[in-house]
Scaffold this active site. Structure first.
Site, PDB file in Angstrom:
ATOM      1  N   GLY A 126      22.660  38.432  44.299  1.00  0.00           N
ATOM      2  CA  GLY A 126      23.629  37.979  45.303  1.00  0.00           C
ATOM      3  C   GLY A 126      23.997  36.517  45.088  1.00  0.00           C
ATOM      4  CE1 TYR A 127      21.461  33.949  41.736  1.00  0.00           C
ATOM      5  CE2 TYR A 127      22.679  32.743  40.074  1.00  0.00           C
ATOM      6  CZ  TYR A 127      21.483  33.101  40.638  1.00  0.00           C
ATOM      7  OH  TYR A 127      20.319  32.618  40.111  1.00  0.00           O
ATOM      8  CB  THR A 160      25.955  44.633  39.132  1.00  0.00           C
ATOM      9  OG1 THR A 160      27.008  43.787  38.706  1.00  0.00           O
ATOM     10  CG2 THR A 160      25.839  45.824  38.185  1.00  0.00           C
ATOM     11  CD  GLU A 243      23.745  36.834  34.755  1.00  0.00           C
ATOM     12  OE1 GLU A 243      23.392  35.967  35.575  1.00  0.00           O
ATOM     13  OE2 GLU A 243      24.726  37.573  34.931  1.00  0.00           O
TER      14      GLU A 243
HETATM   15  C1  LIG Z   1      31.584  43.743  36.412  1.00  0.00           C
HETATM   16  C2  LIG Z   1      31.091  42.502  37.068  1.00  0.00           C
HETATM   17  C3  LIG Z   1      29.798  42.469  37.552  1.00  0.00           C
HETATM   18  C4  LIG Z   1      29.330  41.338  38.224  1.00  0.00           C
HETATM   19  N1  LIG Z   1      28.070  41.370  38.764  1.00  0.00           N
HETATM   20  C5  LIG Z   1      27.660  40.352  39.559  1.00  0.00           C
HETATM   21  C6  LIG Z   1      26.413  40.437  40.271  1.00  0.00           C
HETATM   22  O1  LIG Z   1      25.672  41.435  40.175  1.00  0.00           O
HETATM   23  N2  LIG Z   1      26.092  39.417  41.078  1.00  0.00           N
HETATM   24  C7  LIG Z   1      26.854  38.301  41.228  1.00  0.00           C
HETATM   25  O2  LIG Z   1      26.482  37.419  41.966  1.00  0.00           O
HETATM   26  N3  LIG Z   1      28.043  38.186  40.559  1.00  0.00           N
HETATM   27  C8  LIG Z   1      28.455  39.188  39.739  1.00  0.00           C
HETATM   28  N4  LIG Z   1      29.667  39.104  39.086  1.00  0.00           N
HETATM   29  C9  LIG Z   1      30.523  37.958  39.366  1.00  0.00           C
HETATM   30  C10 LIG Z   1      30.778  37.041  38.181  1.00  0.00           C
HETATM   31  O3  LIG Z   1      29.695  36.209  37.930  1.00  0.00           O
HETATM   32  C11 LIG Z   1      32.072  36.253  38.508  1.00  0.00           C
HETATM   33  O4  LIG Z   1      33.132  37.191  38.502  1.00  0.00           O
HETATM   34  C12 LIG Z   1      32.348  35.152  37.529  1.00  0.00           C
HETATM   35  O5  LIG Z   1      31.434  34.116  37.678  1.00  0.00           O
HETATM   36  C13 LIG Z   1      33.793  34.593  37.684  1.00  0.00           C
HETATM   37  O6  LIG Z   1      34.039  34.238  39.004  1.00  0.00           O
HETATM   38  P1  LIG Z   1      35.334  34.763  39.778  1.00  0.00           P
HETATM   39  O7  LIG Z   1      35.445  36.233  39.562  1.00  0.00           O
HETATM   40  O8  LIG Z   1      35.257  34.271  41.174  1.00  0.00           O
HETATM   41  O9  LIG Z   1      36.572  34.103  39.028  1.00  0.00           O
HETATM   42  P2  LIG Z   1      37.146  32.625  39.259  1.00  0.00           P
HETATM   43  O10 LIG Z   1      36.015  31.661  39.323  1.00  0.00           O
HETATM   44  O11 LIG Z   1      38.093  32.645  40.393  1.00  0.00           O
HETATM   45  O12 LIG Z   1      37.923  32.387  37.904  1.00  0.00           O
HETATM   46  C14 LIG Z   1      39.215  32.950  37.655  1.00  0.00           C
HETATM   47  C15 LIG Z   1      39.657  32.531  36.262  1.00  0.00           C
HETATM   48  O13 LIG Z   1      39.763  31.095  36.174  1.00  0.00           O
HETATM   49  C16 LIG Z   1      38.967  30.587  35.108  1.00  0.00           C
HETATM   50  N5  LIG Z   1      38.341  29.312  35.521  1.00  0.00           N
HETATM   51  C17 LIG Z   1      37.772  29.045  36.708  1.00  0.00           C
HETATM   52  N6  LIG Z   1      37.301  27.774  36.727  1.00  0.00           N
HETATM   53  C18 LIG Z   1      37.559  27.241  35.508  1.00  0.00           C
HETATM   54  C19 LIG Z   1      37.303  25.981  34.883  1.00  0.00           C
HETATM   55  N7  LIG Z   1      36.653  25.001  35.545  1.00  0.00           N
HETATM   56  N8  LIG Z   1      37.717  25.778  33.613  1.00  0.00           N
HETATM   57  C20 LIG Z   1      38.351  26.770  32.927  1.00  0.00           C
HETATM   58  N9  LIG Z   1      38.638  28.001  33.456  1.00  0.00           N
HETATM   59  C21 LIG Z   1      38.248  28.223  34.727  1.00  0.00           C
HETATM   60  C22 LIG Z   1      37.895  31.647  34.895  1.00  0.00           C
HETATM   61  O14 LIG Z   1      37.408  31.618  33.568  1.00  0.00           O
HETATM   62  C23 LIG Z   1      38.655  32.941  35.165  1.00  0.00           C
HETATM   63  O15 LIG Z   1      39.372  33.327  34.019  1.00  0.00           O
HETATM   64  C24 LIG Z   1      30.150  40.204  38.374  1.00  0.00           C
HETATM   65  C25 LIG Z   1      31.454  40.226  37.846  1.00  0.00           C
HETATM   66  C26 LIG Z   1      31.922  41.354  37.209  1.00  0.00           C
HETATM   67  C27 LIG Z   1      33.322  41.345  36.671  1.00  0.00           C
END
Ligand SMILES: Cc1cc2nc3c(=O)[nH]c(=O)nc-3n(C[C@H](O)[C@H](O)[C@H](O)COP(=O)(O)OP(=O)(O)OC[C@H]3O[C@@H](n4cnc5c(N)ncnc54)[C@H](O)[C@@H]3O)c2cc1C
Length: 397
Positions: A126-127, A160, A243
């Site tokens: 839960g991050y 997940t 991870e």
């Molecule tokens: C299938 C799947 C499983 C997952 N499982 C888990 C889980 O079990 N638990 C959990 O806690 N999380 C989980 N996640 C979450 C995952 O860690 C996040 O989706 C990821 O960290 C990206 O965050 P966001 O989706 O909010 O995108 P955002 O942070 O909104 O980013 C959107 C876009 O902007 C880009 N971006 C953002 N900031 C910057 C920057 N400073 N410089 C350059 N580019 C940038 C990103 O690369 C991305 O392309 C999962 C995600 C997926 C897709």
């Protein structure tokens, strides 16, 4: 650098190969897909390995790890990839387990490590939150102290497989007045606690792999805090490095390239096997070259881990290259199966949609897998964020 395996290492390979052959559940062998499995299927191999003492190969021996060398661990992952084994999920073994044995107290170790090793307890991460993914430190879920409990409120997302989870590890804000990274705590939560609601999110391939997790007045005993209050960010980053290094998936991609070669030998263009097409075989070769380079980088990382260094920022390199290769592999597989990849779409019920594949078995899941694997450059911290980490921590820019 001597790349030959020693006689002892070859004997070890024989031993683990025989163990996998004799013990890996036959019904799970070489499955074309791994989504939408039951909890029992997910845990079957984990439980067998738990009994053998082989479920957490990277843990120190005193906590139930194997004590294997980095080369043995490498051989182990290769041998499992040969049968496409469904390995223990990372949330317990690779994520919260190392946090608990490194930063947790003795009660937490005694309570939680056995269930992680045996595969009896399923963990969720839960991050992320709707407004806090890449910028994780802006998370808003709060844990407010009330006597000997924390009361947690907020929303996590992308959790997940939380639909199966017994326990979760959550990042919560415990000091709203502190700078964003300083007021966060790492808290273990029993997923059966009243106030937790797990709602499914369907992915593009129709699978239920991720969820929204809502927490409303969830009361959690203070003894579930790991380490010190407000210092959770340190543990959170430690976990992320673990991870990411696991995401490279070299052995599995090697197996994927072998499978791609077989497919390209069966598929033809105007009667000639695709594998003999210069353009296509060049793409496979380039992929293999990149995978070999990644393999050496991973071996170097494993060697430095064996020398006592935990996974550091170099795990970002493994994450980027490993996931790019996994995605290219699925692109080339989809290209190889051609039109056969198109007709089957799981989860897309209704008129005009086949409920079975029309081509050879290997083509059935090519499109699903292609779509599903888009996730890899996002999860575990997006690849853009990994590039930022490399720029700062490795290049010092
Ligand atoms: C299938 C799947 C499983 C997952 N499982 C888990 C889980 O079990 N638990 C959990 O806690 N999380 C989980 N996640 C979450 C995952 O860690 C996040 O989706 C990821 O960290 C990206 O965050 P966001 O989706 O909010 O995108 P955002 O942070 O909104 O980013 C959107 C876009 O902007 C880009 N971006 C953002 N900031 C910057 C920057 N400073 N410089 C350059 N580019 C940038 C990103 O690369 C991305 O392309 C999962 C995600 C997926 C897709």
């Amino acid at each position: 650098m001597n790349l030959d395996f020693t006689p002892e290492e070859n004997a070890f390979r024989d031993e683990v190969r025989a163990f996998i052959r004799d013990n890996y559940p036959k019904d799970l062998m070489n499955m074309g897909t791994r989504e939408d499995l039951t909890r029992e299927q997910f845990l079957a191999w984990h439980k067998i390995l738990g009994k053998k003492g082989w479920s957490a190969v990277a843990w120190p021996k005193k906590y139930g790890g194997t004590g294997w060398t980095s080369t043995q661990r490498y051989i182990w992952s290769e041998e499992n990839a040969r049968v496409d084994a469904l390995m223990p999920l990372p949330f317990g073994v690779s994520m919260v387990g190392p946090v608990i044995y490194t930063f947790g107290n003795e009660e937490q170790k005694a309570k939680h490590l056995p269930g992680i090793l045996s595969g009896d307890v399923w963990w969720a991460q839960g991050y992320s939150e709707p407004g806090a993914g890449s910028d994780l430190a802006s998370l808003k879920t709060t844990a407010v102290r009330d006597g000997d409990h924390y009361v947690i409120n907020g929303q996590k997302t992308w959790t997940t497989l939380a639909q199966h989870a017994d326990w979760g590890f959550f990042l919560c804000r415990t000091d709203p007045s502190a700078k964003s990274q300083e007021g966060i705590s790492f808290i273990l939560v029993d997923m059966k606690t009243p106030g937790i609601e797990v709602r499914p999110i369907k992915l593009i391939d129709g699978t239920h792999e991720v969820n929204e997790t809502w927490l409303t007045d969830v009361r959690v005993p203070v003894e579930n805090l790991v380490g010190k209050e407000n210092e959770g960010w340190t543990y959170a980053k430690f976990l992320l490095a673990h991870e990411r290094s696991g995401i490279a998936g070299v052995a599995r991609s090697k197996r994927g390239i072998e499978r791609l070669r077989d497919i390209a030998s069966s598929e033809t263009i105007d009667g000639t096997p695709l594998i003999l097409n210069g353009d296509f075989s060049r793409k496979i070769s380039q992929l293999e070259i990149d995978l070999t380079a990644l393999e050496f980088t991973e071996l170097r990382t494993l060697a430095s881990e064996a020398a006592g260094k935990g996974p550091g920022p170099e795990s970002s390199i493994l994450k980027i290259k490993g996931t790019e290769i996994q995605q290219r592999l699925t692109e080339l597989t989809l290209e190889a199966v051609g039109n056969y990849g198109a007709p089957y779409a799981r989860g897309m019920d209704g008129h005009g949609v086949n409920d079975f594949g029309v081509g050879p078995d290997y083509s059935n899941f090519a499109a699903d897998t292609y779509f599903n694997m888009r996730k890899t450059s996002i999860y575990g911290g997006s690849n853009e964020i990994q590039r930022n980490i490399i720029t700062k921590m490795i290049l010092g820019l």
